[in-house]
Scaffold this motif. Structure first.
Motif, PDB file in Angstrom:
ATOM      1  N   PRO A 146     -34.218 137.276 105.772  1.00 10.09           N
ATOM      2  CA  PRO A 146     -33.563 138.318 106.239  1.00 10.09           C
ATOM      3  C   PRO A 146     -34.920 139.260 106.433  1.00 10.09           C
ATOM      4  O   PRO A 146     -35.958 139.341 105.719  1.00 10.09           O
ATOM      5  CB  PRO A 146     -32.789 139.105 105.295  1.00 10.09           C
ATOM      6  N   SER A 147     -34.892 140.168 107.388  1.00 12.76           N
ATOM      7  CA  SER A 147     -35.945 140.940 107.560  1.00 12.76           C
ATOM      8  C   SER A 147     -35.631 142.338 106.993  1.00 12.76           C
ATOM      9  O   SER A 147     -36.491 143.262 106.642  1.00 12.76           O
ATOM     10  CB  SER A 147     -36.292 140.985 109.038  1.00 12.76           C
ATOM     11  N   SER A 148     -34.453 142.799 107.357  1.00 17.16           N
ATOM     12  CA  SER A 148     -33.867 143.815 106.634  1.00 17.16           C
ATOM     13  C   SER A 148     -32.502 143.698 106.020  1.00 17.16           C
ATOM     14  O   SER A 148     -31.978 142.574 106.097  1.00 17.16           O
ATOM     15  CB  SER A 148     -33.673 144.908 107.530  1.00 17.16           C
ATOM     16  N   TRP A 149     -32.201 144.541 105.325  1.00 14.64           N
ATOM     17  CA  TRP A 149     -30.885 144.387 104.633  1.00 14.64           C
ATOM     18  C   TRP A 149     -29.822 144.278 105.645  1.00 14.64           C
ATOM     19  O   TRP A 149     -28.936 143.397 105.497  1.00 14.64           O
ATOM     20  CB  TRP A 149     -30.316 145.595 103.809  1.00 14.64           C
ATOM     21  N   LEU A 190     -28.831 150.386 101.343  1.00 14.55           N
ATOM     22  CA  LEU A 190     -30.122 149.512 101.119  1.00 14.55           C
ATOM     23  C   LEU A 190     -31.053 149.657 101.791  1.00 14.55           C
ATOM     24  O   LEU A 190     -32.373 149.515 101.245  1.00 14.55           O
ATOM     25  CB  LEU A 190     -29.410 148.218 101.316  1.00 14.55           C
ATOM     26  N   ASP A 191     -31.019 149.776 103.131  1.00 17.01           N
ATOM     27  CA  ASP A 191     -32.567 149.870 104.055  1.00 17.01           C
ATOM     28  C   ASP A 191     -32.925 151.371 103.940  1.00 17.01           C
ATOM     29  O   ASP A 191     -34.127 151.381 104.218  1.00 17.01           O
ATOM     30  CB  ASP A 191     -31.979 149.725 105.405  1.00 17.01           C
ATOM     31  N   PHE A 249     -34.720 140.714  98.102  1.00 15.39           N
ATOM     32  CA  PHE A 249     -34.285 141.840  97.254  1.00 15.39           C
ATOM     33  C   PHE A 249     -35.549 142.094  96.411  1.00 15.39           C
ATOM     34  O   PHE A 249     -35.865 143.379  96.413  1.00 15.39           O
ATOM     35  CB  PHE A 249     -33.422 141.427  96.441  1.00 15.39           C
ATOM     36  N   ILE A 250     -36.320 141.188  95.768  1.00 10.00           N
ATOM     37  CA  ILE A 250     -37.211 141.548  94.799  1.00 10.00           C
ATOM     38  C   ILE A 250     -38.532 142.161  95.732  1.00 10.00           C
ATOM     39  O   ILE A 250     -39.336 142.878  95.243  1.00 10.00           O
ATOM     40  CB  ILE A 250     -37.830 140.104  94.175  1.00 10.00           C
ATOM     41  N   ASN A 251     -38.615 141.416  96.889  1.00  8.47           N
ATOM     42  CA  ASN A 251     -40.118 141.859  97.841  1.00  8.47           C
ATOM     43  C   ASN A 251     -39.572 143.356  98.180  1.00  8.47           C
ATOM     44  O   ASN A 251     -40.525 144.191  98.005  1.00  8.47           O
ATOM     45  CB  ASN A 251     -40.023 141.108  99.047  1.00  8.47           C
ATOM     46  N   TYR A 252     -38.200 143.814  98.453  1.00  7.24           N
ATOM     47  CA  TYR A 252     -38.112 144.939  98.543  1.00  7.24           C
ATOM     48  C   TYR A 252     -38.306 145.936  97.482  1.00  7.24           C
ATOM     49  O   TYR A 252     -38.968 146.868  97.661  1.00  7.24           O
ATOM     50  CB  TYR A 252     -36.612 145.035  99.030  1.00  7.24           C
TER      51      TYR A 252
END
Lengths: 467, 632, 103, 527
Positions: free
Chosen positions: D58-61, D213-214, D518-521
């Motif tokens: 994914p690139s975004s949620w 989330l985003d 998720f973790i990257n985010y």
């Protein structure tokens, strides 16, 4: 302006009070007919007919503004709520009534007229008149059970009401004298800068609190709800309460006090106390009606939020009111059905056998009163909380925040008592199987009760229906 | 690919045969056949001399690997061989027991886990099998679960293992945290201290080193052949195996620590073994002591010697346990009373000839007499310790000396055991039970006894190493002219002499033995109780249980009601304390409901009966509000 | 009328109101209590009538007249209920009416 | 395929609606219908698993969810906050998908285990199906309002299921359960409103979880991280975080708000205990995953030590309490508290392995704890008694039962090779390797493993080992071993436990990409 012009003006304005007129007319016809015929169906027909005509006119309202030399104001809000009031009165025909049919419907109609005037009142005189009209009708109605208890609660109600109306009158006098204005529309925050005028305003507000059973004027509520005839109680819990709230709103919205004004703070505090009182008071009640009465006090506290702020959240208030009207009428309808089988106390619901449908509907209504999804009571509460949150965000007032928190916790506590009836029926029934009472409830009543539940469900999923 | 299949066959055949045996009639035969095939295949593997490696992504970031080098392949052969012998023995031994199917299934499971443990070089996968081995041990210890105290023993031994295992797990995870590769690679990078110690402690747990050694005694509640396989030859050696594997990675401080623990354990266990009467307990202590030697060897940097001792010890200790099993079985039928107490034995040579011969062979190996395998391996450990001492100096000499002194103790208790069990005359009246040593019983014994001879490991009876060790890739040490072998021989002989003077047949001590059974001296009692380790475990267990009771009490009496209290506490005044006192018994919901009701009554009461009170109340409120406004 | 005169009217209203309150909360007989209520209401009427002096359209006085009429209605209702109570229970004392409430 | 999630979500509700019109005399019909409904649900989740794209990066949620269904539901013009817009917005990602699959499995098992419900069959199965629909709804909802609806909607059926079909103190337990969870969910409600006021989607306030989330915050909104909004002098986001932690923590359950759980579990009928332990607790954990950690990553970093401390407290406290219990079901209930503590620790670690571990532990506990409750239910069915001290040596009388008990107990105590180990291991790996809290907490968490071994083993020793003995007060005429129907429940569960223990990637393959994202985010928010 000469007299002729005034008369012409009055005559042209009369079309705007056509609903009230038709109701008064209907009431009179009902009274006269009642003298001759005592046929229930006929009287109900007249009752419905006059309500029907009134609702026709209420739907047809097109011109807004001040009428009858500024004594009444027709606004969007008024006309919408008059539909709700008339609509909930119509539901009364569902209740079976054996005695005093004529007088009962007559009084109901006059109570309704009073309420309609109350939400439209613009002059101080109209305020007093309409409040008193509603009160007198309620006094008599609360006596209509003709029992010892009914008499007692009626006289107490009357005394209490008389004291409140004296306070209201004093308040109106003070407001009139210190501001020099007789019409709500010309009231302004700048006029209320002296102690006298502020005291007057507070007294007026207290007088209206009596109608809406806001703390500390809620005291009459449980007694009257307990001993008045159940159909009258159903109306008490909806019509005078909502109209009182709108009257209060009319008052406050014209004055436009800021949130940190001390009167507003007092009002907010009273609202909070109402929520607390309603919630805590209900917990130990063993009588179903008293329990619902305290619950309705709590709901006054919730509804109260919408009217005390400067900006009225029309849709949210409307939705809450509609939901509340349905819940309240539904709850009293089901109580009515069970009282016909002499089940009056919470614990007696444990003895009922095989009334699953009624009890499921009742549970739905009660859960909706608590405010748990998926019933529209939740949506209403949700609007309320959102509204409070928004108000807090804009005003940063700690009182508003505490109101929000208190409302939330009151919702939890409400579970304690509203769940009691399903608790007794579903959870305790096995224990007391030996003294089962056979209850007889007509199929139509079951269907109606179910409809109440279904409507509440429906309104949750499709709130667009009413907004 | 074919190698993978080979490995999988070796690994799963014992498990499968155990499971198939469980649902079929001939459980023992199926198991024996399965394990013997596994044994044959593992021989193929061992002679193949290749390093085999497979990898498998388990979860993201953890790649499990199977890695078989020469060390593993030799040990796999060893485990398979001893398992096979024990299975053969058990097939006769367990014949009368009606839970034999379960027994063989458990054993199959054990062999599977043990082989798995040897096949991996990934610490986590090793831990997986490590735990499975522990489970198998638990199940087998608790095999006679209906007997008194057996379940508790099984649980205690598992719990003690579990504590050590947790330390191992924590060590592994700490390694992961510090960024080390969890695969034991060929290039040694020194680990940090904390994980190294935790891993060492984990190994101590499985290898019954101080302070975990007590579980091995509890483990003696299981069937004796199980003790031979699991608690003498294989599982307990897993800790040593792990230490051997990781020793290149351990910092010197940790190695010193390991050496000290090993040395202390070996000495302590030898002392305890001297005073115990229960033959299995003596053997258990001797196992602990020998494991201590191995651990010592690792600590002093002679990992090859430890590995060698592991192998030789596996044979002779398995032989001793199986021999003890025969003895116990005999006593059990002939005496009925306490079948494990050496005080009731004596003069069993004539009754159990084959057992006696092989038992003596194994005992001599254990004692470390020249010409026996034990001498070779033990000597190389002693040599390692000596070298270590000369290199390090000071305190290290104590370790080395203590290790040599323990040889004397070892010889003493071995001689005592053999003399008490087999020589002299029976000290109690034995029934006329005719014990038939069946082939299935003495065949494994004889094999194990024969393998206790030096000849299978090194042609030089006084050598320090073995071709096996050479095969595994360790360099051969040539330490000619050291005095250590002579010193240890001297110790062994003096130990024998001492023991003989004390316990020779007909000696005063043996005749009055039953009377003065309880040691008088403080040290004696201390040693008899295994240095109070059991008591220590019990105390710790009770402490934890008491803690749990306290937690439960807290939960019931404080947390449970407190939440209700908190939820409404903001509005509760001074009456709360009294109310809690009163309603605590009725449960928290009552409590909160009562508090709410109390408040509710105050509010509702005003609306009750008296109309005038209501009005007064109303007016007071109005005045209060106005007054508030006017005065503030 | 000067400034200090007007305060008299306010005092009068206050006196009426508080004596009404006194009667309402001390007397036990329902008739007396009603009289007390009347006094309180009349305090309001006095206020209204007085304030309408400053109002050219005399709204206050009209209000007061209406209010007097309403008071009459109220009293008649109250008396009707009282009669009912008396007929049923032979009681005209508020203290003896203590039935409604939670058991 | 497009409406797959809706089918899974709404099918049981539809069947429940159909059941309303079947006269209650046809008792057998109800359970068959319920079985059919949950079987269909399971099949559909199988299809879902099959068609899920595991490799999607994914690139975004917004783009992280698959099988998305989105349509307007409620659209109201409200004066003060523009429009009230609630969507019917469903979707699954790697975190919710395994939970959906787990739910359908556990619900199916639940129906099988309710086969011998005798009284008020109609009501029971209607409530059960409503419950099952709302559980699935919780996992697939991407609109916070819809999520909250399902979250709350579980309470009522649960209340009645415990209150009517439960044990002796059922009414107490059910009310306690209801009060606690309602109390918690009101906290969530407040935060939900706050989030709604602060989140925009296409310029309008929105409940969309993906928008939350985003981080599509409105300017000047109180929960906008850039605004540093305050409520009574405290940072608004911190308060919201704490509120959500309490709200979901009650469901999780977190010490010290766990006390509803032992009572509810003990009094609930077996199938409901199964659902309660298997799924309801997971919903709390899922809420933590999705909303608490997804929407408030900055606070998650800030409060990691506190959250982890509560997790560790739950582990140790729950474990110690389990050790002290004498009632088998209560012991299992407290063990759930302990196990869910691991989930919290894994979350708090904010590492990908910790997150994966937490998710995996949820799944594995979602299989193990239902099995444990079923086991407790078996003995209760036979004897109407669950006190451990009243039994001894059951292994010789009921060997198959003892076998399954051992399997699930060992899975519960984290024996490698069974699924319980994997979750605990990964959580601990995450907890040790994280930088957001010290590893002394992780060391304390490790002690939990020892305690869990202690109580499970002690229970085995007391109940299953020793001589066969049953106290006189216990009904013993029915002490027979597992029936084939019961075996049919335990065998698949045991197989799953074994399979997941050996091949954890069966689950983790689905979630890896999502968790990595998720973790990257979250890592943006690290100091």
């Amino acid at each position: 302006m000469n007299l002729k012009d005034q008369l012409v003006q009055i005559l042209s304005d009369l079309s705007s009070v056509a609903q009230e007129s038709s109701l008064i007319l209907g009431a009179l016809i009902l009274l006269v007919t009642g003298l001759i015929f005592t046929n229930e169906a006929l009287l109900k027909c007249i009752f419905i007919l006059s309500l029907g005509i009134a609702s026709y006119y209420s739907l047809k309202v097109s011109s807004f503004g001040f009428i009858l030399s500024n004594s009444l104001e027709i606004s969007h809000l008024n006309s919408k709520f008059s539909q709700l009031l008339i609509g909930s009165t119509v539901l009364l025909v569902l209740f079976q009534r054996k005695k005093q049919i004529t007088e009962f419907y007559f009084l109901i109609l006059s109570l309704l007229v009073g309420s309609l005037f109350m939400i439209k009142a613009n002059s101080l005189l109209m305020v007093y008149l309409s409040v008193e009209l509603v009160s007198y009708a309620s006094y008599i109605l609360s006596e209509f059970s003709f029992t010892k208890r009914g008499n007692e609660s009626a006289i107490k109600y009357l005394l209490f009401g008389a004291v409140s109306s004296a306070i209201l009158l004093i308040g109106l006098g003070l407001v009139y004298g210190s501001t020099g204005s007789f019409y709500l529309s010309v009231l302004d925050a700048s006029l209320f800068n002296s102690a006298l005028s502020q005291t007057g305003l507070l007294f007026v507000i207290f007088g209206i609190f009596f109608k809406t059973s806001i703390f500390p004027f809620h005291i009459w509520t449980p007694a009257v709800y307990q001993s008045a005839p159940v159909d009258a109680v159903a109306i008490f819990s909806v019509v005078p309460k909502l109209s009182g709230l709108i009257l209060l709103h009319n008052f406050l919205s014209h004055i436009q006090l800021s949130t940190d004004h001390w009167i507003v703070e007092v009002i907010i505090l009273m609202g909070m106390m109402t929520v607390i009182t309603g919630t805590l008071g209900a917990i130990k009640q063993s009588d179903t009606r008293r329990m619902i009465a305290f619950g309705s006090i709590g709901h006054s506290g919730f509804l109260f939020v919408f009217v005390i702020s400067n900006q009225l959240l029309m849709d949210a208030f409307w939705f809450y009111s509609v939901t509340y009207a349905i819940m309240s009428m539904g709850a009293f309808y089901i109580i009515h059905c069970f009282e016909a089988n002499s089940i009056e106390r919470n614990s007696q619901y444990a003895f009922i056998n095989n009334q699953v449908l009624m009890l499921v509907s009742f549970t739905f209504i009660l859960i909706s009163l608590v405010g748990i999804p998926p019933l529209s009571g939740f949506t209403a509460k949700f609007f309320l909380f959102s509204y409070l949150w928004d108000w807090y965000q804009s005003s940063q007032s700690h009182l508003v925040l505490s109101y929000l928190l208190i409302s939330v916790f009151a919702t939890v506590a409400a579970l304690f008592y509203y769940l009691r009836i399903p608790y007794f029926y579903f959870l305790q029934s096995n224990i007391m199987k030996k003294e089962v009472k056979s209850t007889e409830i007509a199929l139509s009543a079951k269907i109606i009760a179910t409809l109440f539940g279904v409507i509440l469900l429906l309104l949750f999923f499709v709130p667009q229906l009413v907004v | 690919m074919s190698e993978l299949i080979l490995i999988l066959i070796i690994l799963f055949l014992p498990l499968l045969s155990g499971l198939v045996g469980f649902i079929s009639k001939y459980s023992s035969i199926i198991s024996i056949v399965g394990v013997s095939f596994s044994f044959l295949f593992s021989l193929v593997l061992a002679f193949d001399r290749k390093v085999i490696r497979f990898e498998w992504l388990w979860v993201e970031g953890v790649v499990f690997s199977i890695h078989i080098d020469r060390i593993s392949s030799v040990l796999i052969v060893l485990v398979n061989l001893i398992s096979l012998l024990v299975l053969i023995y058990s097939s006769r031994y367990m014949e009368e027991d009606n839970g034999d199917k379960r027994y063989f299934a458990f054993l199959g499971f054990f062999i599977f886990s043990m082989l798995g443990l040897l096949m991996t070089n990934h610490l986590l996968l090793l831990f997986v099998f490590w735990e499975l081995v522990g489970l198998a041990s638990y199940l087998l210890i608790g095999f006679w679960y209906q007997k008194e105290s057996v379940p508790a023993s099984a649980r205690t031994s598992f719990m003690i293992n579990r504590i050590a295992d947790t330390s191992l797990l924590a060590g592994i995870i700490l390694l992961f945290r510090d960024g080390f590769d969890l695969t034991i690679g060929s290039e040694p990078i020194l680990w940090t201290i904390l994980p190294s110690i935790l891993i060492a402690v984990g190994a101590f747990g499985k290898s019954a080193q101080l302070p975990f050694s007590g579980w091995l005694l509890k483990a003696m509640a299981g069937p004796t052949p199980v003790s031979a396989l699991i608690h003498a030859a294989t599982m307990v050696a897993a800790g040593v195996y792990l230490l051997v594997r990781v020793s290149p990675f351990l910092p010197q401080e940790v190695l010193n620590f390991i050496a000290i623990i090993g040395c202390l354990t070996s000495c302590y266990a030898a002392i305890c073994a001297i005073v115990r009467h229960d033959i299995k307990k003596v053997l258990a202590f001797s196992t602990i002591s020998q494991l201590g030697y191995m651990v010592l060897g690792i600590g002093v940097g002679a990992a090859d010697a430890s590995l060698f001792h592991l192998i030789t010890h596996a044979f002779f200790k398995a032989g001793l346990f199986l021999g003890a099993a025969s003895v116990i079985n005999f006593m059990c039928n002939a005496h009925k009373n306490d079948s494990r107490d050496m005080r009731y034995m004596g003069g069993l040579t004539s009754k159990l000839p084959w057992t006696c011969r092989s038992f003596i062979l194994c005992s001599l190996a254990l004692a470390g007499l020249p010409l026996f395998s034990g001498f070779l391996s033990k000597d190389s450990i002693l040599l390692g310790a000596w070298l270590f001492a000369t290199k390090t100096g000071s305190w290290a000499y104590i370790i080395s000396d203590l290790a040599i002194f323990t040889t004397l103790l070892t010889a003493f208790y071995v001689a005592r055991m053999v003399l008490l069990v087999f020589f002299g005359t029976p000290r109690t009246n034995l029934t006329n039970y005719k014990y038939r040593e069946s082939k299935r019983l003495y065949f494994p014994l004889v094999i194990l006894g024969v393998f206790s001879l030096f000849i299978f490991f090194n042609l030089n009876p006084l050598g320090h190493s073995s071709y096996l060790i050479e095969y595994m890739g360790f360099p051969i040490q040539h330490l000619e002219g050291s005095i250590i072998p002579f010193l240890s021989i001297l110790m062994v002989i003096s130990g024998f002499v001492l023991a003989f003077s004390w316990f020779k047949p007909g000696a005063k001590y043996t005749t009055t033995y039953l009377k003065n059974s309880q040691p008088k001296s403080g040290l004696g009692i201390f040693a008899l109780e295994g240095f109070q380790l059991g008591e220590l475990y019990r105390r710790v267990g009770i402490a934890i249980y008491k803690l749990s009771l306290a937690a439960a009490y807290l939960d019931r009496q404080v947390i449970d009601p407190m939440l209700h209290f908190v939820s409404i506490g903001s509005v509760v005044g001074s009456k709360v304390l009294a109310l809690i006192e009163r309603f605590m018994v009725n449960g928290p919901v009552n409590l909160s409901a009562s508090i709410l009701a109390f408040l509710g009554k105050r509010f509702a009461g005003l609306s009750a009966r008296d109309g005038q009170t209501q009005i007064i109340w109303l007016l007071v409120m109005v005045i209060l509000i106005l007054g508030w406004f006017i005065f503030f | 009328m000067n400034e200090w005169m007007s305060t008299y009217y306010l005092y009068l209203a206050a006196l009426l109101f508080s004596s009404g309150v006194f009667v309402v909360i001390t007397k036990k007989n329902l008739i007396f209590i009603l009289i007390g209520v009347e006094l309180m209401l009349n305090a309001g009427n006095v206020l209204l009538a007085f304030f309408s002096r400053f109002d050219s359209s005399l709204n206050g006085q009209i209000f007061a007249i209406f209010s007097v009429v309403l008071t009459v209605c109220e009293v008649s209702i109250a008396l009707a209920i009282l009669l009912n109570i008396y007929k049923k229970q032979r009681v005209s004392n508020l203290e003896e009416l203590q039935e409604v409430g939670n058991e | 395929m497009q409406y797959l999630l809706s089918y899974i979500f709404l099918f049981p509700l539809l069947i429940a609606f159909v059941m309303l019109f079947i006269p209650s005399e046809h008792r057998g019909v109800f359970r068959r219908l319920a079985l059919a409904a949950t079987s269909v649900q399971s099949l559909l989740s199988g299809v879902l698993l099959y068609h899920f794209d595991k490799q999607l990066k994914p690139s975004s949620w917004e783009a992280a969810f698959q099988f998305v269904e989105q349509s307007d539901w409620i659209n109201l013009g409200l004066g003060f906050i523009g429009d009230l817009r609630i969507e019917y917005y469903l979707g699954v990602d790697g975190i919710s998908l395994p939970l959906v699959a787990l739910s359908s499995l556990v619900l199916l098992i639940g129906v099988i285990s309710s086969w011998n419900i005798r009284e008020k069959v109609k009501g029971y199965f209607i409530l059960y199906l409503i419950l099952s629909g709302s559980i699935i709804g919780c996992f697939v909802a991407l609109d916070f309002f819809l999520f909250y609806l399902c979250f709350e909607f579980m309470l009522l059926p649960m209340f009645f299921l415990i209150g009517i079909w439960g044990g002796e103190r059922r009414s107490y337990a059910s009310i306690k359960f209801f009060l606690y969870t309602l109390f918690g969910s009101l906290f969530i409600l407040i935060v939900m409103i706050g989030l709604y006021m602060s989140i925009e989607k296409g310029g309008i306030n929105s409940f969309s979880i993906t928008a939350m989330l985003d981080g599509n915050y409105l300017e000047d909104s109180i929960l906008n991280p850039a605004e540093r909004g305050k409520i009574i002098g405290r940072p608004a986001r911190a308060l919201a975080f704490i509120f959500l932690l309490i709200g979901f923590g009650i469901k999780l359950p977190l010490v010290p708000v766990h006390t509803w759980l032992p009572d509810a579990h003990v009094e609930a009928p077996t199938p409901i205990s199964v659902v309660l332990a298997g799924l309801l607790l997971k919903i709390g954990a899922y809420g933590l995953f999705r909303i608490l950690y997804g929407v408030f990553p900055d606070m998650a970093v800030k409060y990691a030590t506190w959250v982890a401390s509560f997790g560790v407290l739950s582990i140790l406290y729950g474990g110690l309490n389990a050790l002290a219990q004498r009632d088998l079901k209560k012991m299992v209930a407290y063990s759930s508290v302990s196990h869910m503590g691991f989930v919290l620790v894994g979350l708090a670690s904010l590492t990908s392995i910790g997150f994966s571990g937490a998710l995996f532990h949820m799944i594995s506990h979602g299989i193990i704890s239902p099995a444990l409750f079923l086991l407790a239910g078996v003995i209760y069915d036979r004897t109407h008694n669950r006190l451990m001290d009243d039994f001894s040596g059951l292994a010789s009388k009921m060997p198959v039962y003892a076998f399954f008990t051992a399997v699930f107990f060992f899975a519960g105590l984290g024996l490698p090779g069974l699924s319980g180990f994997v979750g605990e291991l990964m959580v601990l790996m995450g907890a040790f390797s994280t930088s957001v809290f010290g590893y002394w907490l992780a060391i304390l968490a490790v002690l939990g493993i020892i305690i869990s071994a202690a109580y499970f083993l002690w229970t085995i020793q007391r109940m299953f080992f020793g001589h066969y003995f049953v106290r006189e007060s216990v009904r013993k005429e029915n002490m027979f071993d597992l029936t084939s129907g019961e075996k049919a429940m335990f065998i698949p569960l045991a197989l799953f436990v074994l399979l997941l223990g050996i091949f954890p990637n069966l689950i983790l393959n689905y979630s890896n990409e999502t968790i990595q994202f998720f973790i990257n985010y979250i890592s943006q928010f690290r100091p």
